[in-house]
Write an enzyme that holds these catalytic residues in place. Structure first.
Site, short mmCIF file in Angstrom:
data_model
loop_
_atom_site.label_atom_id
_atom_site.label_comp_id
_atom_site.label_asym_id
_atom_site.label_seq_id
_atom_site.Cartn_x
_atom_site.Cartn_y
_atom_site.Cartn_z
N SER A 97 -1.67 -0.61 10.11
CA SER A 97 -2.48 -0.29 9.12
C SER A 97 -2.41 -0.82 7.33
CB SER A 97 -3.81 0.61 9.21
OG SER A 97 -3.12 1.75 8.07
N LYS A 98 -3.14 -1.12 7.34
CA LYS A 98 -2.87 -1.24 5.90
C LYS A 98 -2.12 -0.24 5.08
CE LYS A 98 -4.48 -5.87 4.75
NZ LYS A 98 -6.04 -6.83 4.43
N ARG A 99 -3.13 0.62 4.92
CA ARG A 99 -2.62 2.38 4.84
C ARG A 99 -0.80 3.03 5.16
NH1 ARG A 99 -6.29 6.06 7.33
NH2 ARG A 99 -6.73 4.31 7.61
N GLY A 141 1.64 0.30 4.81
CA GLY A 141 2.40 -0.87 4.43
C GLY A 141 2.50 -1.72 5.06
#
Length: 429
Positions: A200-202, A204
């Site tokens: 996920s965006k978390r 990276g």
RNA sequence: GCUCCCAUCGUCUAGUGGCCUAGGACACAGCCCUCUCAAGGCUGGUACACGAGUUCGAAUCUCGUUGGGAGCGCCA
């Protein structure tokens, strides 16, 4: 290269540009296209009309609310949520509702996906429902568009994440309805976050361009990625040419892998060590610019890259650790100065200053001799001369071999810094 | 919940029935090299998810269990 941009809300020009730029940076150059699905709307509508005429698709007048309710009920009954086929065999219309168009999926039998990586995967048609191929506003949907495109564009191999494995039987059914031969499918394992959970965006899961900004080399990123689910003996580092020559989709394994930033860093360093100085210089220039230092001297940039290439995980880090080559530093590293810029180091600094002053040839070997001579003269170890010089010249206790470092810093700058260091020592004592 | 997929060191992987008291790499620790930091070299610890079976023999084949992932949209 095909841009699947049928969803107008999500597919902005910026989003598309990021894809194009990312592909370009990685050197993944298309040999056809880019083709935009939004420019092929007439073709999709033509096939939809054909399906309608042939009875392979039908209009469904269920509203979104009705569909939501249907799904909720099925979930409550612990069933798989799916369209129940209410309008499959009706020809009447419902006033006040713009219909969607659904593909008439076969109700019995099985679909076999003969996947290069997973082998034969069997799906029961009874598990599949009639998917929407055109929205109520008439625009076609992804799963339908790719089928038409794969057919029209003579696609031979579809290589994609195995999150698409479940879509494949529907696509095959539509391909069959079109009278087309399905392409060869290869569903590659997904890449998970470092903790093994979905990327996920978390974690990276960002644009590949972010890696460019962070100072990664494209071949290093590709090298990292190619080794996920694939290997070639014990080889870890691959050039672009080797990747192209050695990679075989048939050798890819089935299990998902977790993203490991440490290994990416290591590979980046390996590629930095092997890259041509001219390439590194170009990236370094951009990295320096991002740090607010404009430097155009190509020779100097290459010289910096050559002395630093073994000690940087990224080009960004290299630039950060190389500032003393391109601009003066404001202050010494506290610890380093306390240890090395002390009274007993002053004779060495003074001797170095005068010897370097009169040095005819400004080169690493010549500078090396000077340092050796000074150490011998003063009857001290190499370290007693090299470390004070390092702190005087670089401001800190870490640098490439000091002779090469001083050579790149330049004569004038080095002499100035040697004087400054002696003044600093005087000031302290 | 239903359907599909997956399962070797912390991570990436080698391994397709005996060569495995399981090999390599990243990371970690120690040593060597050494003007610092690196790079490089050497050494070390850590894995076949579990349970049944098949077999003279299983990490490798079968079944089950457990765990993880994906899909189930008028998203792609």
């Amino acid at each position: 290269l095909r841009i699947e941009d049928t969803d107008r809300e999500r597919s902005t020009d910026e989003a598309t540009q990021v894809i194009l730029d990312g592909m370009k940076w990685l050197g993944l150059n298309e040999d056809e296209g880019p083709f935009y699905q939004t420019k092929r709307m007439d073709r999709y509508k033509e096939v939809i009309q054909q399906f309608l005429r042939e009875g392979k698709a039908y209009r469904c007048y269920c509203t979104k609310e009705e569909l939501d309710e249907m799904r909720a009920k099925q979930m409550a009954a612990k069933l798989k949520p799916r369209y129940d086929g209410t309008w499959r065999n009706r020809t009447d219309v419902r006033e006040g509702v713009e219909p969607v168009i659904r593909f008439k999926n076969p109700v019995d039998g099985v679909v076999v996906v003969d996947d290069v990586i997973h082998g034969k995967v069997v799906f029961e048609n009874s598990e599949l429902d009639d998917l929407i191929i055109a929205r109520s506003d008439g625009t076609p949907t992804y799963n339908f568009c790719v089928v038409v495109d794969d057919w029209d564009m003579n696609i031979t191999h579809v290589v994609r994440g195995d999150d698409h494995l479940n879509n494949t039987p529907r696509q095959i059914n539509m391909l069959m309805a079109l009278g087309a031969t399905p392409p060869v499918y290869a569903h590659v394992p997904m890449i998970l976050g470092a903790d093994g959970a979905k990327l996920s965006k978390r974690h990276g899961a960002v644009s590949v361009l972010q890696y460019q900004e962070e100072g990664y080399l494209p071949e290093a990123l590709l090298n990292y990625l190619v080794r996920l689910g694939w290997s070639h003996g014990d080889q870890e580092v691959f050039t672009m040419e080797e990747m192209i020559k050695l990679f075989d989709i048939n050798d890819v394994n089935k299990s998902a892998s977790a993203f490991n930033a440490d290994k990416l860093s290591w590979l980046n360093q390996q590629h930095i060590m092997k890259a041509p100085a001219s390439v590194l210089a170009n990236v370094l220039r951009e990295q320096f610019a991002m740090l607010g230092v404009q430097i155009e001297d190509q020779q100097k940039l290459e010289a910096i890259a050559n002395v630093q290439r073994e000690r940087a995980k990224t080009l960004k880090e290299m630039a950060q650790n190389s500032l003393y080559f391109v601009k003066d530093f404001d202050a010494y590293d506290d610890k380093a100065a306390k240890k090395n810029l002390v009274a007993e180091a002053k004779p060495a600094l003074a001797a170095l200053e005068s010897a370097l002053q009169s040095l005819a040839e400004w080169s690493a070997p010549a500078i090396h001799n000077v340092i050796n001579d000074v150490a011998t003269q003063l009857n001290v170890g190499m370290g007693k001369v090299a470390q004070p010089l390092r702190v005087a010249a670089c401001g800190g206790a870490v640098s490439p071999p000091i002779d090469a470092t001083v050579a790149v810093i330049g004569k004038e700058r080095t002499l100035q810094r040697l004087q400054k260091a002696q003044l600093y020592i005087d000031g302290r004592h």
